[in-house]
Design an enzyme around this catalytic site. Structure first.
Site, short mmCIF file in Angstrom:
data_model
loop_
_atom_site.label_atom_id
_atom_site.label_comp_id
_atom_site.label_asym_id
_atom_site.label_seq_id
_atom_site.Cartn_x
_atom_site.Cartn_y
_atom_site.Cartn_z
N TYR A 152 -11.51 5.70 -9.84
CA TYR A 152 -11.08 6.25 -8.54
C TYR A 152 -11.03 7.77 -8.54
CZ TYR A 152 -8.87 1.56 -8.17
OH TYR A 152 -8.59 0.22 -8.18
N TYR A 198 -1.15 -0.64 -12.02
CA TYR A 198 -2.60 -0.80 -12.09
C TYR A 198 -3.22 -0.32 -13.40
CZ TYR A 198 -2.10 -2.28 -7.32
OH TYR A 198 -1.70 -2.96 -6.21
N GLU A 226 4.93 -6.00 1.17
CA GLU A 226 4.41 -6.35 -0.14
C GLU A 226 4.12 -5.14 -1.02
OE1 GLU A 226 0.89 -8.25 1.43
OE2 GLU A 226 1.88 -10.19 1.47
N CYS A 264 -15.93 5.33 -25.99
CA CYS A 264 -17.26 5.91 -26.12
C CYS A 264 -17.94 6.04 -24.77
CB CYS A 264 -18.09 5.10 -27.10
SG CYS A 264 -17.40 5.25 -28.75
N GLU A 265 -17.36 6.88 -23.92
CA GLU A 265 -17.90 7.21 -22.60
C GLU A 265 -17.50 8.65 -22.33
OE1 GLU A 265 -19.11 4.95 -20.04
OE2 GLU A 265 -19.14 3.33 -21.52
N GLY A 281 3.54 -3.08 -4.32
CA GLY A 281 3.17 -3.35 -5.71
C GLY A 281 3.34 -2.04 -6.50
N ARG A 282 2.40 -1.12 -6.25
CA ARG A 282 2.39 0.18 -6.90
C ARG A 282 3.77 0.87 -6.86
NH1 ARG A 282 -2.24 3.13 -7.06
NH2 ARG A 282 -3.03 1.84 -5.36
N GLY A 333 0.79 -1.24 0.00
CA GLY A 333 0.00 0.00 0.00
C GLY A 333 0.82 1.27 0.00
C1 LIG Z 1 -2.74 -5.16 -3.59
C2 LIG Z 1 -2.02 -5.79 -2.47
C3 LIG Z 1 -0.73 -5.36 -2.12
C4 LIG Z 1 -0.02 -4.27 -2.86
O1 LIG Z 1 -0.61 -3.04 -2.78
P1 LIG Z 1 0.16 -1.78 -3.42
O2 LIG Z 1 -0.66 -0.63 -3.11
O3 LIG Z 1 0.26 -2.01 -4.87
O4 LIG Z 1 1.50 -1.72 -2.75
C5 LIG Z 1 -0.09 -6.00 -1.09
N1 LIG Z 1 -0.69 -7.00 -0.40
C6 LIG Z 1 -1.91 -7.44 -0.72
C7 LIG Z 1 -2.50 -8.55 0.06
C8 LIG Z 1 -2.62 -6.85 -1.74
O5 LIG Z 1 -3.84 -7.29 -2.04
#
Ligand SMILES: *Cc1c(COP(=O)(O)O)cnc(C)c1O
Length: 437
Positions: free
Chosen positions: A339, A395, A295, A366-367, A297-298, A253
């Protein structure tokens, strides 16, 4: 440097003598000519740099900490290979993501399988591949996983996902750790306690630890501190029942900058608050030092990615709005539509042109809601110009769709002046491949 939002772009961006944006030493006008637009450009140096920054900020403060790339932010074989080379672990949330991991021989023991409704087929696939941890999200999953492991004659290491009831103050659609969430076992309702006891008793499962994930993107540090405190305090009561907390994960996150007015804290600050609170509460409560797993991701792929579009039609509605239409839109980046996400942009083929007017960058779908950026100040734009939108790596492409049967874009990884195609643009035939004639 002639542009003022450089902190949103990959580390290697520059402007060359032709006044063009370059990424990874590649002139984006050449990339557009070679690969077409819309084009997603990933910078190898930023991708790897973010992996290294996370690993070093966390392991320097907490030896043995693991950093798992949350592949739902965007994964394909090329990206999976890069994160594997950087020594990352991998979060997956579907059989499809597992198939990508398997295609590049991603080490199975480094994979964490999340998701609130994994199917029996997906769980069986995971057990057959030898996935290191299944992060169990429901009583249903606990029961079917135990049965599947029994049938395959395997023991499976699991973690449980708890929902601690902590609000990370982000968008409602991406808030996951509050009471009213489909994810995880709620601490508040008693489900978490029940799940821990059931998991400890399961015949074919070994409970290795506890996971929670509050949502995304989280610009504040306080929710992490609070989540860790709430969860560890809650877990203390199970010590005498035999709970060993060998692993602990406060999820991902971590925020990135999409616009200059809202920039995230440095990774070091997230690492400091997470490692210090984990150490402090584990020590106070007698949990020793569980392995810590984070974890992102983003924050691994977001800044590494730049989306490149060609300007088509321009519609001026005097005193109302000027629409500049791009050749992509909600099919390759639905985040503004779902969002209300904000982005910035540059005129990539005339980087030093002065801002001159406020326009709206619309997509080709087309939106009426297919608008990538509403009211952005840019130089006077002409049809054929190239618009680059930074912070597009996370994403956007992973949520891409074939809406209106527009092909999904091509993607390249750039490094040292070379561009490697990692996904070709879809063809019309690709879009009909699963149709039955
Ligand atoms: C989506 C997710 C993440 C990663 O979230 P980011 O905002 O991309 O860092 C980590 N853990 C779990 C369980 C997730 O579902």
């Amino acid at each position: 440097m002639t542009f003022n939002n450089i902190e949103l772009f990959p580390f290697t961006v520059a402007v060359n003598a032709d006044d063009h944006l370059t990424v990874g030493g590649c002139d984006v006008t050449h990339l557009a000519a070679d690969f077409g637009t819309p084009l997603y450009i990933y910078d190898d140096a930023t991708l790897r740099g973010m992996c290294r920054e996370f690993i070093s900020e966390f392991t320097s403060r907490y030896p043995g900490a693991r950093v798992a790339y949350a592949s739902k932010a965007f994964v394909n074989p090329a990206i999976a290979r890069i994160v594997a080379e950087e020594g990352m672990s991998l979060d997956i949330v579907s059989g499809g993501e597992l198939a990508v991991a398997k295609a590049v021989d991603f080490p199975a023991e480094l994979i964490y399988f999340h998701g609130n409704n994994k199917t029996p087929e997906e769980l069986e696939f995971a057990l057959e591949y030898g996935v290191g941890r299944i992060v169990v999200d429901s009583f249903h999953e606990l029961a079917i996983l135990d049965a599947i492991a029994g049938r395959l004659g395997q023991r499976q290491d699991i973690m449980l996902r708890l929902s601690p009831g902590v609000d990370p103050h982000t968008h409602a659609h991406t808030t996951t750790g509050i009471l009213d969430s489909k994810f995880g076992f709620s601490v508040e309702t008693g489900d978490a306690a029940k799940a821990i006891r059931q998991a400890m008793k399961a015949t074919n499962l070994d409970l290795m630890g506890i996971h929670f994930h509050l949502g995304s993107p989280i610009f504040e540090l306080e929710p992490y501190a609070l989540g860790i405190e709430v969860v560890l305090n809650f877990l203390a009561q199970f010590k005498e029942e035999g709970l060993q907390l060998r692993e602990f994960s406060p999820g991902g996150g971590f925020a990135i900058g999409y616009v200059r007015s809202e920039l995230p804290p440095p990774i070091a600050d997230y690492a400091e608050v997470i490692t210090s609170n984990t150490k402090r509460f584990c020590e106070e409560l007698g949990f020793g030092q569980p392995q810590l797993i984070v974890e992102p991701g983003r924050s691994i792929v977001g800044r590494a990615g730049v989306a490149l579009y060609t300007v088509g039609g321009i519609k001026d509605i005097p005193t109302v709005r000027k629409y500049v239409s791009l050749d992509g839109g909600m099919g390759d980046n639905i985040r503004p539509a779902i969002y209300g996400s904000e982005y910035e942009a540059v005129l990539a083929n005339r980087m030093s042109a002065e801002p001159a007017e406020v326009v709206t960058l619309a997509g080709k779908y087309c939106e009426s809601g297919d608008v990538l950026i509403r009211d952005i100040e840019l130089p006077v734009i002409q049809s054929g110009d190239l618009i680059a939108i930074p912070s597009s790596g996370a994403y956007a492409p992973s949520m891409a769709s074939n809406y209106n049967l527009n092909a999904r874009p091509a993607m390249v990884v750039v490094k040292d002046g070379e561009a490697e195609l990692i996904r070709r643009r879809e063809t019309f035939e690709d879009m009909m491949r699963t149709d039955v004639f």
